[in-house]
Design a protein around this motif. Structure first.
Motif, PDB file in Angstrom:
ATOM      1  N   ASN A   8      31.091  41.847  34.298  1.00  0.00           N
ATOM      2  CA  ASN A   8      32.279  41.274  34.916  1.00  0.00           C
ATOM      3  C   ASN A   8      32.065  39.768  34.864  1.00  0.00           C
ATOM      4  O   ASN A   8      31.436  39.187  35.733  1.00  0.00           O
ATOM      5  N   MET A 103      36.472  49.084  34.811  1.00  0.00           N
ATOM      6  CA  MET A 103      37.354  47.959  34.514  1.00  0.00           C
ATOM      7  C   MET A 103      38.640  48.119  35.299  1.00  0.00           C
ATOM      8  O   MET A 103      39.392  49.054  35.088  1.00  0.00           O
ATOM      9  N   ASP A 104      38.876  47.183  36.221  1.00  0.00           N
ATOM     10  CA  ASP A 104      39.990  47.326  37.155  1.00  0.00           C
ATOM     11  C   ASP A 104      41.262  46.585  36.737  1.00  0.00           C
ATOM     12  O   ASP A 104      42.280  46.704  37.395  1.00  0.00           O
ATOM     13  N   GLY A 105      41.200  45.792  35.686  1.00  0.00           N
ATOM     14  CA  GLY A 105      42.377  45.049  35.256  1.00  0.00           C
ATOM     15  C   GLY A 105      42.675  43.836  36.113  1.00  0.00           C
ATOM     16  O   GLY A 105      43.662  43.141  35.896  1.00  0.00           O
ATOM     17  N   LYS A 106      41.830  43.557  37.107  1.00  0.00           N
ATOM     18  CA  LYS A 106      42.043  42.414  37.997  1.00  0.00           C
ATOM     19  C   LYS A 106      41.133  41.242  37.648  1.00  0.00           C
ATOM     20  O   LYS A 106      41.412  40.118  38.031  1.00  0.00           O
ATOM     21  N   ARG A 108      38.023  39.772  34.508  1.00  0.00           N
ATOM     22  CA  ARG A 108      37.702  39.861  33.073  1.00  0.00           C
ATOM     23  C   ARG A 108      36.355  40.533  32.870  1.00  0.00           C
ATOM     24  O   ARG A 108      35.370  40.199  33.509  1.00  0.00           O
ATOM     25  N   TRP A 109      36.354  41.493  31.959  1.00  0.00           N
ATOM     26  CA  TRP A 109      35.180  42.317  31.684  1.00  0.00           C
ATOM     27  C   TRP A 109      34.826  42.256  30.206  1.00  0.00           C
ATOM     28  O   TRP A 109      35.693  42.028  29.368  1.00  0.00           O
TER      29      TRP A 109
END
Length: 116
Positions: A8, A103-106, A108-109
């Motif tokens: 992350n 990966m939560d979409g909130k 950047r990963w």
């Protein structure tokens, strides 16, 4: 199944702990890395809507060809050294398919894997 390291990178502080731990584990000489923290920035956004006047300075650990995901450690059920020594706790190790679910979409990963 493919193993990977999920980072992350919104939370990576660029402390280089992962680099140091990896170099020590793999006994790499000066100038060689198993994981290398790359720096992007600093730069300022001028014309991007919603980002005007904000600065970006990002760090992203990158796996090199020397990385074997600490095969001897992970075979014993331990984490790779880079993940174990991450000071920001922003690195995760496991099956790539399972890591993707984090990966939560909130934020950047980056999902990092090595060729088998």
């Amino acid at each position: 199944m493919t193993k990977g390291i999920l980072v992350n990178y919104d939370y990576c502080t660029g402390c280089h702990s992962c680099e140091v731990a990896c170099k020590k584990e793999l006994d790499l000489p000066k100038g060689e890395f198993g994981i290398k923290v790359e720096e992007v920035g600093p730069f300022q956004y001028a014309n991007r809507p919603g980002l005007e006047g904000t600065w970006e300075w990002t760090y992203l650990p990158v796996i090199t060809q020397a990385c074997d995901m600490c095969a001897s450690r992970t075979a014993e059920g331990k984490m790779p050294m880079c993940v174990q020594h991450c000071q920001a706790w922003c690195m995760y190790y496991g099956e790539a398919e399972e890591l993707v679910k984090k990966m939560d979409g909130k934020t950047r990963w980056a999902l990092l894997t090595v060729a088998e």
